[in-house]
Structures are given as C-alpha cells and as structure tokens.
Design a protein around this motif. Sequence first.
Motif, short mmCIF file in Angstrom:
data_model
loop_
_atom_site.label_atom_id
_atom_site.label_comp_id
_atom_site.label_asym_id
_atom_site.label_seq_id
_atom_site.Cartn_x
_atom_site.Cartn_y
_atom_site.Cartn_z
N ASN A 111 -6.44 0.16 -0.82
CA ASN A 111 -6.06 1.19 -1.78
C ASN A 111 -4.59 1.52 -1.59
OD1 ASN A 111 -7.44 2.25 0.79
ND2 ASN A 111 -6.07 3.93 0.23
N LYS A 135 0.81 -1.23 0.00
CA LYS A 135 0.00 0.00 0.00
C LYS A 135 0.84 1.27 0.00
CE LYS A 135 -3.26 1.07 2.67
NZ LYS A 135 -4.65 1.40 2.76
N SER A 153 -10.61 5.05 -0.64
CA SER A 153 -10.75 3.62 -0.34
C SER A 153 -11.53 2.92 -1.46
CB SER A 153 -11.49 3.44 0.98
OG SER A 153 -10.71 3.93 2.04
N ARG A 210 2.02 2.28 2.86
CA ARG A 210 1.39 2.86 4.06
C ARG A 210 2.46 3.34 5.04
NH1 ARG A 210 -3.80 1.89 6.46
NH2 ARG A 210 -3.86 1.78 8.72
N SER A 218 -7.82 -0.68 4.43
CA SER A 218 -8.49 -0.54 3.14
C SER A 218 -7.50 -0.86 2.01
CB SER A 218 -9.05 0.86 3.00
OG SER A 218 -8.05 1.83 3.30
N HIS A 272 -6.13 12.18 2.99
CA HIS A 272 -6.69 10.87 2.80
C HIS A 272 -7.71 10.87 1.72
CE1 HIS A 272 -6.11 7.96 6.21
NE2 HIS A 272 -6.50 7.19 5.22
MG MG Z 1 -7.67 3.42 4.78
#
Ligand code: MG
Length: 346
Positions: A146, A57, A152, A59, A144, A234
């Motif tokens: 994405n 991701k 998302s 992330r 999520s 986001h």
């Molecule tokens: Mg998320």
Amino acid sequence: MKTKIISTNDVNLENELKEAGKAIREGKLVVFPTETVYGIGANALDGEAVKKIFKAKGRPQDNPLIVHISDMSQLKAVTRETSEKALLLAKEFWPGPLTILFKKSSAVPFETTAGLDTVAVRMPADKTALALISYSDRPIAAPSANTSGKPSPTRASHVIADLFGKVDMIIDGGPCKVGLESTVIDLSSEVPVILRPGSITKEQILKVIPSVEYDKALLDESLAPKSPGQKYRHYSPKAKLEVYLGESEKVVDSIKKRQSELESKGLRVGILTFDENKDIYTGSWIVSLGSRSDLDGIARNLFDALRVFDELNVDVILSEGTAEEGIGKAIFNRIFKASGGNIIYP
Ligand code: MG
Ligand code: TXA
C-alpha cells in the motif's frame, strides 16, 4: 513505469511466475499475494532494489522490511544466529503468518533493515508467494503493498489503486485469506515480546514457548514501540475514525447521537458495524464487517471496508469495536491505529 498485471488464473501462470522471479533477480519490484496481505517485493540482498520499495510506497526510511523466504536454507543465509525458541516457532508456524526477528547476516544490506542489526523473517504460506521466492532464488524483502499510511491491501484492486505505474509487476491472487498482517515476535529478551499482534495469537505461541508478552507500547501512545512501524498512524482511511467501545446498547446510542450531531453540520458520516446491528442504524453509508462472532471474517473484511469508506468520500467514520479474544486482539490493534487512538467509552 509500465506495470504488467498477471493473475493466478492465467493458463501460463508458471511461465509468468518464472518471469516474475527473473524480474526480482534483475532488481525490479513485483507485488505478490500472501495469505495475510499483498506484499511489494524486491531482492532482499540488493540494497539498490530495496530502495525502490521505499520510494514506491513513500515509506519512512527508518521502517525496516520483512524478509520472505521459501526454505530453511535461506534463513541461514540471512541470519548469523538462531535460537532454539526461534526454531521451535518456525517449525510450528511456518509456512504461515508469523514473523520472527533474528540477528542479521552480512548478506542483508542495511537498506533492508533500515539500519538495524536485526532482520525480520517469515515464510509465507501462500503458494504463489512461495513459488515466486523459489523462482527468484532470492529472499524477498516485502512490506505491505500500500501507499504508506493507507490500509494494507487485501485485494489486487487495492494494490492497483496505490501502486499502478510504480512497480514492474502485480500478481493478482484474489482476496487474501487472513486479511491482517503477520504477528511479529522479538525473542531477544528473556520474555519474548509480540511487537505486532496478528492471526497467530499469544495463546498459540504459549503452546510452543513458555512465555511471551505484548509490547506495552501497543496500547499506549506515549511509549516508544519496539517495532518502528508501530509508531506511525497506520491503516488509515482518509476520513477521521472514532471507535466506540462497551455495552452494545450504549455504543449504538452514542453512535446515533454523534451521527446526527455531525450530519447537522453537513458532514458525511459512515458507520462501521456488524450484521447483528446494521439494521438499527439509518444513513447512506453503513458498512458491516460480517457477524460479530466471526472474527476471522471480520479480519478478512476490515481493510477493504476502510477503503470502501474512502471511495464513498465520507468525512467521519463511527465504528463499533470487537471482542479482543484470539485474532480479535489484532483486529482491535488495526482499528486502534487507524483511529490514531481515538477510542470512546460511552
Ligand atoms: Mg504495512
Ligand atoms: O503479513 C505481513 O507481515 C506482510 C506480508 C506482505 O508479509 N508484510 C508486512 O510488512 O506487513 P510491513 O512492512 O507492512 O510491516 C513490517 C513490520 C513493521 O511494523 C516493521 O517496523 C516491523 O515489521 N519490523 C521489520 N523489521 C523489523 C526489525 N528488524 N525490528 C523490529 N521491527 C521490525
């Protein structure tokens, strides 16, 4: 990486879900549908497997994951303490879109909780998600599905756009029923706090426990949010998003004015509106979220609409706002975040 795509319409679905469960046990990544949004899952008890989620991701390392369970014995395994309030909420809203914070057990690695001593847990309502968790026989950590920062995913096509080639398997379960991520609640303070609004509303929660409030940082960009994920921009489309709030006539006038100003500079302008107003605007990139009075429909369509604007390659999106009742609070939170707090009151 080779990505296998399966569908909940497949005739041999049950065998495929067993295979997906085995993949989770083997430390692989499986994207699965939930009633809220698609999740990118790995064995929550395997730190090495969980690291792969962050990598796929992109992330930030400090953003903890939600652990998904399919029965209450798994709650025992991942927590070291539960409270009466937590159990009341779980009884009322699970399976469903409510995520509750607990003190984590030693079985949950710090990779899953991003170094925190707490673990976020939810039992999803989607039957494919529940089947995957039980076939894997593990709690599944899943944010999520994405690329970090993007809206998302509420359809398998969104997942494929972001993660094809980066995960082992994608389960296509069609469009998600809710379309916004779960409500996240922290019960550790005397007055519990909603860290992220979702389709389970404050009013519903107040029918089960005596008090709850929203994290003040939700609407104030200068405060530090209690939920690490809330601090990032986001749900963002590539285009800049401006949100216009207030009386409908004034909002429409301001959006039209701003549109011609931007278009005169040669920019592509998208307009995000509702069925009631969509014919008032002129332009090539007008997207309606449905009727203004159908908040559930708006919730279901929002992230898809933001991705549609990406495909249309617009430079700026001018958006109307929604009423903040019920799930409207969560809808507004996502639009607020997607705009980076860019709210205009004409
Ligand atoms: Mg998320
Ligand atoms: O509906 C959902 O919740 C979806 C589906 C897949 O279940 N999942 C989801 O996960 O939205 P994610 O990672 O995109 O959002 C999780 C949110 C983040 O804001 C994160 O910071 C917060 O939950 N969170 C997770 N664990 C936490 C913890 N221990 N303390 C505070 N916040 C936590």
